[in-house]
Write an enzyme that holds these catalytic residues in place. Structure first.
Site, PDB file in Angstrom:
ATOM      1  N   ASP A  48     -59.466 -47.864   2.405  1.00 56.76           N
ATOM      2  CA  ASP A  48     -60.574 -48.127   3.325  1.00 56.76           C
ATOM      3  C   ASP A  48     -61.823 -48.451   2.507  1.00 56.76           C
ATOM      4  O   ASP A  48     -62.404 -47.577   1.867  1.00 56.76           O
ATOM      5  CB  ASP A  48     -60.807 -46.906   4.221  1.00 56.76           C
ATOM      6  CG  ASP A  48     -61.720 -47.188   5.394  1.00 56.76           C
ATOM      7  OD1 ASP A  48     -62.600 -48.062   5.259  1.00 56.76           O
ATOM      8  OD2 ASP A  48     -61.560 -46.541   6.447  1.00 56.76           O
TER       9      ASP A  48
ATOM     10  N   HIS B 112     -59.836 -50.087   6.791  1.00 59.75           N
ATOM     11  CA  HIS B 112     -60.468 -49.370   7.898  1.00 59.75           C
ATOM     12  C   HIS B 112     -59.776 -49.626   9.237  1.00 59.75           C
ATOM     13  O   HIS B 112     -59.822 -48.781  10.127  1.00 59.75           O
ATOM     14  CB  HIS B 112     -61.948 -49.770   7.987  1.00 59.75           C
ATOM     15  CG  HIS B 112     -62.776 -48.862   8.837  1.00 59.75           C
ATOM     16  ND1 HIS B 112     -62.845 -47.500   8.630  1.00 59.75           N
ATOM     17  CD2 HIS B 112     -63.575 -49.118   9.905  1.00 59.75           C
ATOM     18  CE1 HIS B 112     -63.660 -46.960   9.529  1.00 59.75           C
ATOM     19  NE2 HIS B 112     -64.109 -47.911  10.312  1.00 59.75           N
TER      20      HIS B 112
ATOM     21  N   SER C 178     -63.638 -44.251  13.227  1.00 60.71           N
ATOM     22  CA  SER C 178     -64.859 -44.573  12.502  1.00 60.71           C
ATOM     23  C   SER C 178     -65.992 -43.655  12.969  1.00 60.71           C
ATOM     24  O   SER C 178     -65.876 -42.436  12.848  1.00 60.71           O
ATOM     25  CB  SER C 178     -65.200 -46.054  12.688  1.00 60.71           C
ATOM     26  OG  SER C 178     -66.159 -46.472  11.753  1.00 60.71           O
TER      27      SER C 178
END
EC number: 3.4.14.5
Length: 765
Positions: A707, A739, A629
């Site tokens: 995602d 994600h 991320s």
């Protein structure tokens, strides 16, 4: 009988030292070197299969002296003072139910239990489920007037056993579990109007929750938010499902990206006591103050003060200005009245308000004053005492450390968690401060078990007579119960002794928590060191990075994770570093990256690694970096910097361009992507602009195709830029993974794949 060296190794397994670690003396004693240690290591399979399981003690307080705890599928009711228990609900009830129960919730008056099943995950916090109500007195399910399937949220009232739930984006209330539902709202529309639940961006970035319902303390009123996403642009991506699907599904989500149209918000309160079967509910709207109403704004906190007083916090879209509005109920008109004299403004001149949003207020029982964490003049987060009708406040804590959270407030004491003890930002301890003398502060946890426990959280009973201390490290998790009258430990609830025993037969890494100086400032790092660490040897180093605003990677938490495997089996040092932009060390450090993401936090990771490589035990030819991320973004920016420090790196689900990410998060730190505001910083902080430098490193790019948070678009654009620049790199996508890439098969695959890539980079194959 254990040999002395094995006893000490066992202690190391549960208490990785959180001080400046040199080689522990115990590891240098006779019979305790790598060549003679026949114990197994912690393997990749151990991590993926969760071979060594930590035990937790997740209690649920139901009064000021009682809590529920699930054991062997029985729900037990415990007396906190004496420790005796009785069966509250037998396991046979679950067995006879006919569904796999995902969760349960007991009504405040303990007459009913809500069973949750058919759980279907949506986004990070949101899901749908089915519910049945069990009558504890009759010991049977209620079969009339059942809750509809695919309910989006449900909650008991604060007292008694009323229910409020959201179905098809509208709110319903049941005064009795077996009575018909009464509809509160009629405007709900999928992906457009959300009543009582959050849309995507509010769920992810503002409330960190799906619920947007708030019962008043005595359940006379129900407050709710309404989100309107009519004008919010949609993100669309394919969902491939199983191979029998000839055409992929298309997922569409209202998702405001930086600078795009945001959802609008309205806030209402409905008087539940006035409901009747023949009369529709009338909701009273509370309008935000004019200082935020003039432009785009957010609702960021709702706190009931008393039964007829409510506190709302509003935030401008440019998140350096917030206002708390304390509203009172006017019985004569049935309206909620705002007063300028009860409004409290919070402004940041160096960055944004709060850590991620303004902190919640904690009101005294009379509702006339409150305590709140705000930044003091030196830029540290501390507790300030406000009168509701006065602007100025009195700080009751101070120092070059930060209060993490207010945990409980009684008539005599305020309890809070801070990182004051020994000046370690990555530690957490419980304190209490006397309200009639702010100089009388006591740390309740600092000296309880300092070698094993330096990172605490807490759970208080309903009136704070008892509390559970939850120690998360540096040793194995430890759960204890305490009486707040004298703060004495009543009993140990869970000490993970079984895991301690098992880990004594495993070569476990140790943990080093220390600091270096950059730019004249102290910054903390942690290192997971291989077993039998020898500072005269050279080890490969993996930098595990996140580095987002207000993040913290160097802490005193015990973990069994991928890094444990890499250090234990592969003899890789796994380090993390908190540089500029990181949290819990004051606004000067945290706000250093305000309006300039992708700069100082990236540079500091590179410079810290340079310092690590000079410590004498790091092989400077075998240094890698990885992150997920925001950590994937920083990994990519670091590798694209062309520093020559790193040989390879792995970026999972990275941001690549801030204009692709959501408005609430991005604009908090970057402002708007317009020429009048901060467009240059947006354009100068992309991964794609650094594509040419990736020729100097080995790069593995990973993303899930479904995602909903950091869209596959972000990695697709990195890939395109690297291809256009003629860069040879590796990539892996995970079909229909979000994600977290957390499905069982994908989780095993990604960590196996990353391990292989890293071992190849370090010539360990």
């Amino acid at each position: 009988m254990k040999t002395p060296w094995k006893v000490l190794l066992g202690l190391l397994a549960i208490a990785a030292l959180v001080t400046v670690i040199t080689v522990p003396v115990v590891l240098l004693t006779k019979g305790n070197d790598a060549s003679t240690d026949s114990r197994r290591t912690y393997t990749l399979a151990d991590y993926l299969k969760n071979t060594f399981r930590m035990k937790f003690y997740n209690l649920r307080w139901v009064s000021d002296h009682e809590y529920l705890y699930k054991q062997e599928n029985n729900i037990l009711l415990f007396n906190a003072e004496y420790g005796n228990s009785s069966i509250f609900l037998e396991n046979s009830t679950f067995d006879e139910f006919g569904h796999s129960i995902n969760d349960y919730s007991v009504s405040p008056d303990r007459q009913y239990i809500l069973f949750e099943y058919n759980y279907v995950k949506q986004w990070r916090h949101s899901y749908t489920a089915s519910y049945d109500i069990y009558d504890l007195n009759k010991r049977q399910l209620i079969t009339e007037e059942r809750i509809p399937n695919n309910t989006q949220w449900i909650t008991w009232s604060s007292v008694g056993h009323k229910l409020a739930y959201v179905w098809n984006n509208d709110i319903y209330v049941k005064n009795e579990p077996n009575s018909p539902s009464q509809r509160i709202t009629w405007t709900g529309k999928k992906d457009v109007i959300y009543n009582g639940i959050t849309d995507w961006v509010y769920e992810e970035e503002v409330f960190s929750a799906y619920s947007a319902l708030w019962w008043s303390p005595n359940s006379t009123f129900l407050a709710y938010a309404q989100f309107n996403d009519t004008e919010v642009p949609l993100i669309e991506y394919s969902f491939y499902s199983d191979e029998s699907l000839q055409y992929p599904k298309t997922v569409k989500i209202p998702y405001p990206k930086a600078g795009a149209v945001n959802p609008t918000i309205k806030f209402f309160v409905v008087n539940i006591s006035s409901l009747s079967p023949n009369i529709n509910a009338t909701s009273q709207q509370i309008v935000p103050p004019g200082s935020v109403l003039i432009g785009d704004h957010y609702l960021c906190d709702v706190t009931w003060v008393t039964e007829e007083r409510i506190s709302l916090q509003w935030l401008r879209r440019i998140q350096n200005y917030s206002i708390m509005d304390i509203c009172d109920y006017d019985r004569s008109t049935g309206r909620w009245i705002s007063s300028v004299g009860r409004q409290h403004i919070e402004i940041s001149t160096t960055g944004w308000v709060g850590r991620f949003r303004p902190a919640e207020p904690h009101f005294t029982s009379d509702g006339n004053s409150f305590y709140k964490i705000i930044s003091n003049e030196e830029g540290y987060k501390h507790i300030c005492h406000f009168q509701t009708d006065k602007r100025n406040c009195t700080f009751i804590t101070k120092g070059a450390w930060e209060v993490i959270g207010i945990e409980a407030l009684t008539s005599d004491y305020l309890y809070y968690i801070s990182n004051e003890y020994k000046g370690m930002p990555g530690a957490r301890n419980l304190y209490k401060i006397q309200l009639n003398d702010y100089t009388k502060v006591t740390c309740l946890s600092c000296e309880l078990n300092p070698d094993r426990c330096q990172y605490y959280s807490v759970s208080f009973s309903q009136e704070a007579k008892y509390y559970q201390l939850r120690c998360s490290g540096p040793g194995l998790p430890l759960y204890t119960l305490h009486n707040s009258n004298n703060d004495k430990e009543l009993r140990v609830l869970e000490n993970n002794s079984d895991l301690d025993q098992v880990l004594q037969d495993v070569q476990m890494p140790s943990k080093k928590l220390d600091f270096i100086h950059l730019h004249g400032t102290k910054f903390w790092y942690q290192m997971i060191l291989p077993p039998h660490f020898d500072k005269s040897k050279k080890y490969p180093l993996l930098l595990e990075v996140y580095a987002g605003p207000c993040s913290q990677k160097a802490d005193a938490i015990f973990r069994l994770n991928w890094a444990t495997y890499l250090a234990s089996t592969e003899n890789i040092i796994v380090a993390s570093f908190d540089g500029r932009g990181s949290g819990y060390q004051g606004d000067k450090i945290m706000h250093a990256i305000n309006r300039r993401l992708g700069t100082f936090e990236v540079e500091d990771q590179i410079e810290a690694t340079r310092q690590f490589s000079k410590m004498g035990f790091v092989d400077d030819k075998r240094i890698a970096i990885w992150g997920w991320s925001y950590g994937g973004y920083v990994t990519s920016m670091v590798l694209g910097a062309g520093s020559g420090v790193f040989k390879c790196g792995i970026a999972v689900a990275p941001v690549s361009k801030w204009e692709y990410y959501d408005s609430v998060y991005t604009e908090r730190y970057m402002g708007l992507p317009t020429p009048e505001d901060n467009l240059d910083s947006y354009r100068n902080s992309t991964v794609m602009s650094r594509a040419e430098n990736f020729k100097q490193v080995e790069y593995l790019l990973i993303h899930g195709t479904a995602d909903d948070n950091v869209h596959f678009q972000q990695s697709a654009q990195i890939s395109k830029a690297l291809v256009d620049a003629g860069v040879d790199f590796q990539s892996m996508w995970y079909t229909d993974e979000d994600h977290g890439i957390a499905s069982s098969t994908a989780h095993q695959h990604i960590y196996t794949h990353m391990s292989h890539f890293l071992k190849q980079c370090f010539s360990l194959l």
